[in-house]
Enzyme design. Sequence first.
Site, PDB file in Angstrom:
ATOM      1  CG  HIS A 152      -1.748   1.219   1.387  1.00  0.00           C
ATOM      2  ND1 HIS A 152      -3.054   1.294   0.967  1.00  0.00           N
ATOM      3  CD2 HIS A 152      -1.458   2.449   1.901  1.00  0.00           C
ATOM      4  CE1 HIS A 152      -3.540   2.500   1.221  1.00  0.00           C
ATOM      5  NE2 HIS A 152      -2.586   3.229   1.795  1.00  0.00           N
ATOM      6  CD  GLU A 153       1.732   3.793   3.658  1.00  0.00           C
ATOM      7  OE1 GLU A 153       2.066   4.851   3.075  1.00  0.00           O
ATOM      8  OE2 GLU A 153       0.663   3.682   4.278  1.00  0.00           O
TER       9      GLU A 153
END
Length: 685
Positions: free
Chosen positions: A472-473
Amino acid sequence: MTDAATNPLLSPSALPCGLPDYRQILPEHYLPAFDAAFTEHRGEIDAITRVRSMPTFENTFVPLERAGETLDRVARTFYTVSSADATPAIQEIEEKLAPLMSAHQDAIQLDGRLYWRVKSVHEQLGQLDLDPEARYLVERHYTEMTHAGAGLDDEQKQRLTDLNQRLSVLTTTFEKNLLADTNDLAVVFDDAAELDGLTEGELSAAARNAADRGLEGRYVVTLTLFTGHPYLSTLTRRASRERLMAASRQRGSRGDEHDNSGVLREIVRLRAERAALLGYESHAAYVTSDQTAGSPRAVHALLRRLAAPAAANARREQEALQSIIDDGDDAFALEAHDWAFYTEQVRAAEYDLDRTALRPWFEAERVLRDGVFRAATELYGVRFTERADLPAYHPGARVFELHNADGSPLGLFILDLYTRDTKRGGAWMNSIVSQSRLRGTQPIVVNNLNVPEPAPGKPTLLTLDEVTTLFHEFGHALHGLFATVTYPHFAGTAVFRDFVEFPSQVNEMWIYWPEILAAYARHIDTDEPLPAEVVDKLTASEAFNQGFATSEYLAAAWIDQVWHSLTSEEAAAVDDVAAFQAEALADIGLDNPAVPPRYASTYFAHVFSGGYSAGYYSYIWSEVLDADTVEWFRKNGGLTRANGDRFRDRLLGVGGSKDPLAAYRDFRGRDADIEPLLKRRGLTG
């Protein structure tokens, strides 16, 4: 230390991409550098407003975009450190800096002479021969300055400036209190038996935490930013789970010097007063007016539409968990600290799947290189080279150099994986340098996580949730790296708040993509791939426990909305934070004691010390686009360079230089459909 000869912050770094040479930067360099940068920026703005000729794009917007480069460099260098390595010296600087930064930003945004020039060009926009990015730049500067209050009279501007400065102090205080309380409430266990269920690596991390605090022979479990904790799913002793959950939920509400109740009430009241001053009925109305949502009404409609089916699903899940408990030797009523533990038992019973046993397949370095990086290479052609010779801001942070498929340099990526007492909770991406053709800069982006660091010599084995967070990051990082714009105003992830989570959520889809999963999910000891039957079970169970997951998120999003829908008078009348929160959750039907909100008010850093005030709804709002995009990738061949290039060129690459929904329509060919999201979260019934 106010000149380039004595202060390394006041001249561009000679390192690749302008990476700050943190080896040369001391805490005492920061405030003098900010002071010099404020003065320089103010002078640059004054030079624009002193031009005697009528405003044009060339004599107003081009120099406006060039202005503040030194301040931008100093601020990004400092705030990277203040979030990831906030030593007492750095915290002291941040407290002093908060009102100074707020005052400076207001001096620019509320400058009447500058606003007149911006407004004059905006009024001529229909007659100007500008390219689309330049045209949108005029629109955004005008909208943002108007939204910030540049059209107010002098008395109103002074009150606005006072409010902004006070809010900057309060939000910094909120974060400082939360960090201190999170550290103070870390749970100390005397005996390893109390932590039965943890892996060897997790136990060694707890022992290391204790040793770092001078508690040799004991074990310390640090808290996560959100309400729950990954260990709740495996700790076999109910008393240990209860202690961990209780510590988490106490943060910021113990009536001591770190209590955030009064701080957040004042934040809410002053935000409401500021919104009224700017002509809005609430802070939520003010925020959403310049987002894709447009109004709180649209946000509330989505949250209420999802809340009822999510709560119903959570109740069904709760009944299943209670039946497992009732069949045991010592029955009791399910509580919040039991949910994750018994969820894994139900998952094992229904899907023959133990997610907690998967860690040996998720060794961190392999997940990074053969998972996260490999997916980016397959999709976009980018290549990664670690640069151990380049200094990051902390010894635990690693620097990677990125190149495009044609060999051209792309930028730098910094990964800071492990938790520490000086790092704020959660996970995030930020930029140290952003790309701009006008300034001739290339991007440097940072990903921060909070993974417990095992003892030396022990491998770092991730949970599946931590794998998800890493993907995600890195989706945010790709957005920051790929955005290719002329004007720094649009660089990187400078898009509407309720759009910014979309690219990061899309990047999560590659976690289970067959060739990516097969490359990174290999057993730490045997190198055997994650068995195909386990992969099938993971896929089949994707909607499992979504009632809980959706409910805890929606509860937090609703708390944010209700706080920020108050007028200043209504906010001043709130004297019990817990009671106010409970009433809000009851109103939307998300008041199940076994499903607490993902963040409660006194430790809701996203909205009281971060940039998500009245905007925490953004995750589910963006997920509508995400789920629709995942469906597009699957229908069009998935992990291919053609698909990656289309997504990069038409969406990630435009940064903030285009209306985000227009960019989405350009990529997808239509507006997003909500049905894929409803299906994903089991809300179609």
